[in-house]
Design a protein around this motif. Sequence first.
Motif, PDB file in Angstrom:
ATOM      1  N   ALA A 215       0.819  -1.210   0.000  1.00 45.54           N
ATOM      2  CA  ALA A 215       0.000   0.000   0.000  1.00 45.54           C
ATOM      3  C   ALA A 215       0.856   1.264   0.000  1.00 45.54           C
ATOM      4  O   ALA A 215       0.460   2.290  -0.540  1.00 45.54           O
ATOM      5  N   PHE A 216       2.042   1.191   0.594  1.00 37.50           N
ATOM      6  CA  PHE A 216       2.866   2.387   0.771  1.00 37.50           C
ATOM      7  C   PHE A 216       4.211   2.332   0.045  1.00 37.50           C
ATOM      8  O   PHE A 216       4.924   3.320   0.000  1.00 37.50           O
TER       9      PHE A 216
ATOM     10  N   GLU B 239      -4.840  -2.999  -1.280  1.00 38.86           N
ATOM     11  CA  GLU B 239      -4.260  -2.969   0.059  1.00 38.86           C
ATOM     12  C   GLU B 239      -4.721  -1.752   0.843  1.00 38.86           C
ATOM     13  O   GLU B 239      -4.956  -1.835   2.048  1.00 38.86           O
ATOM     14  N   LEU B 240      -4.839  -0.617   0.181  1.00 36.31           N
ATOM     15  CA  LEU B 240      -5.337   0.584   0.867  1.00 36.31           C
ATOM     16  C   LEU B 240      -6.771   0.381   1.353  1.00 36.31           C
ATOM     17  O   LEU B 240      -7.113   0.752   2.476  1.00 36.31           O
ATOM     18  N   PHE B 241      -7.616  -0.222   0.517  1.00 37.17           N
ATOM     19  CA  PHE B 241      -8.990  -0.512   0.930  1.00 37.17           C
ATOM     20  C   PHE B 241      -9.007  -1.520   2.069  1.00 37.17           C
ATOM     21  O   PHE B 241      -9.793  -1.385   3.019  1.00 37.17           O
ATOM     22  N   ASP B 242      -8.146  -2.528   1.989  1.00 32.65           N
ATOM     23  CA  ASP B 242      -8.070  -3.515   3.067  1.00 32.65           C
ATOM     24  C   ASP B 242      -7.701  -2.856   4.386  1.00 32.65           C
ATOM     25  O   ASP B 242      -8.285  -3.158   5.433  1.00 32.65           O
TER      26      ASP B 242
ATOM     27  N   MET C 146       4.273 -18.039   8.889  1.00 34.34           N
ATOM     28  CA  MET C 146       4.040 -16.597   8.891  1.00 34.34           C
ATOM     29  C   MET C 146       2.626 -16.320   8.412  1.00 34.34           C
ATOM     30  O   MET C 146       2.224 -16.782   7.355  1.00 34.34           O
ATOM     31  N   HIS C 147       1.905 -15.537   9.193  1.00 33.76           N
ATOM     32  CA  HIS C 147       0.543 -15.160   8.835  1.00 33.76           C
ATOM     33  C   HIS C 147       0.598 -13.792   8.171  1.00 33.76           C
ATOM     34  O   HIS C 147       0.783 -12.780   8.832  1.00 33.76           O
ATOM     35  N   ASP C 148       0.444 -13.762   6.862  1.00 33.26           N
ATOM     36  CA  ASP C 148       0.559 -12.536   6.076  1.00 33.26           C
ATOM     37  C   ASP C 148      -0.823 -12.053   5.672  1.00 33.26           C
ATOM     38  O   ASP C 148      -1.419 -12.567   4.733  1.00 33.26           O
ATOM     39  N   LEU C 149      -1.332 -11.066   6.383  1.00 33.99           N
ATOM     40  CA  LEU C 149      -2.685 -10.578   6.122  1.00 33.99           C
ATOM     41  C   LEU C 149      -2.855  -9.932   4.756  1.00 33.99           C
ATOM     42  O   LEU C 149      -3.858 -10.188   4.093  1.00 33.99           O
ATOM     43  N   PRO C 150      -1.909  -9.089   4.265  1.00 33.43           N
ATOM     44  CA  PRO C 150      -2.137  -8.456   2.961  1.00 33.43           C
ATOM     45  C   PRO C 150      -2.346  -9.451   1.816  1.00 33.43           C
ATOM     46  O   PRO C 150      -3.174  -9.227   0.936  1.00 33.43           O
ATOM     47  N   SER C 151      -1.610 -10.539   1.819  1.00 35.79           N
ATOM     48  CA  SER C 151      -1.750 -11.496   0.718  1.00 35.79           C
ATOM     49  C   SER C 151      -2.770 -12.589   1.011  1.00 35.79           C
ATOM     50  O   SER C 151      -3.036 -13.428   0.151  1.00 35.79           O
ATOM     51  N   CYS C 152      -3.341 -12.581   2.221  1.00 34.82           N
ATOM     52  CA  CYS C 152      -4.274 -13.640   2.649  1.00 34.82           C
ATOM     53  C   CYS C 152      -3.633 -15.016   2.561  1.00 34.82           C
ATOM     54  O   CYS C 152      -4.246 -15.984   2.105  1.00 34.82           O
ATOM     55  N   HIS C 153      -2.367 -15.087   2.991  1.00 36.71           N
ATOM     56  CA  HIS C 153      -1.638 -16.345   2.982  1.00 36.71           C
ATOM     57  C   HIS C 153      -1.126 -16.677   4.374  1.00 36.71           C
ATOM     58  O   HIS C 153      -0.828 -15.783   5.164  1.00 36.71           O
ATOM     59  N   ILE C 154      -1.023 -17.946   4.615  1.00 39.60           N
ATOM     60  CA  ILE C 154      -0.275 -18.455   5.752  1.00 39.60           C
ATOM     61  C   ILE C 154       0.893 -19.204   5.135  1.00 39.60           C
ATOM     62  O   ILE C 154       0.715 -20.250   4.505  1.00 39.60           O
ATOM     63  N   PHE C 155       2.073 -18.617   5.245  1.00 38.92           N
ATOM     64  CA  PHE C 155       3.265 -19.221   4.666  1.00 38.92           C
ATOM     65  C   PHE C 155       3.857 -20.233   5.635  1.00 38.92           C
ATOM     66  O   PHE C 155       3.984 -19.955   6.833  1.00 38.92           O
ATOM     67  N   VAL C 156       4.232 -21.389   5.119  1.00 36.65           N
ATOM     68  CA  VAL C 156       5.007 -22.363   5.874  1.00 36.65           C
ATOM     69  C   VAL C 156       6.352 -22.445   5.158  1.00 36.65           C
ATOM     70  O   VAL C 156       6.442 -22.993   4.061  1.00 36.65           O
ATOM     71  N   TRP C 157       7.367 -21.835   5.774  1.00 34.34           N
ATOM     72  CA  TRP C 157       8.708 -21.772   5.189  1.00 34.34           C
ATOM     73  C   TRP C 157       9.539 -22.890   5.799  1.00 34.34           C
ATOM     74  O   TRP C 157       9.635 -23.010   7.020  1.00 34.34           O
TER      75      TRP C 157
END
Length: 194
Positions: A10-11, A25-28, A84-95
Amino acid sequence: QRRVHGKSGAFRQGTDVRVDERVQELFDLQGLTIPLTLPYVYPRMFPLHLMASAAGTVDDGAVMLPTTEGLSSEKVSSTGVYLMHDLPSCHIFVWIGERVNSKIISYLFNVESAAQIHEASLESTASDRVKNIIAELRRQRPNAYDTLKVIHEKRDSLESLFTQRLVEDKSANGVWSYVEYLCFLHRHIQTKLS
């Protein structure tokens, strides 16, 4: 002045974020509740390989989440597994680190090797504790469904999304790290007070 939130799409300055993604992202951000604003800008990262015995268990109907780790590449080890819980991408990453011990893989995911871990099978093969953590993260965002993304270190193209969310690292385009931003704020407040 460039600040840590500049790592958010967003920024972030430049052309690496498409206009529609930036607007989304700005709307989110505008629609987030106060408790979800911080994790949106500063995602939660859990070192699954180091979680305490109570993490991922249910106590009085609530899932005990593991302790979080700072979002720095210095904290991410090739011998570890991170969620990692990444809200902007709506993903839960398992690295999954390239040198993680097979006993850890077996304990967390009920498979023999890291190569057997994929999005399609993760929710069915993961241990109950890992399933509980994922379910709790999803429960905390009732208006969204966060999809699981498995990232094998140095093998998956999604790794750049994961490392981009390590906001404590200074980025290539000069955006301040989280620590640098906090130091800037501290100096700025001290200047105002004196």
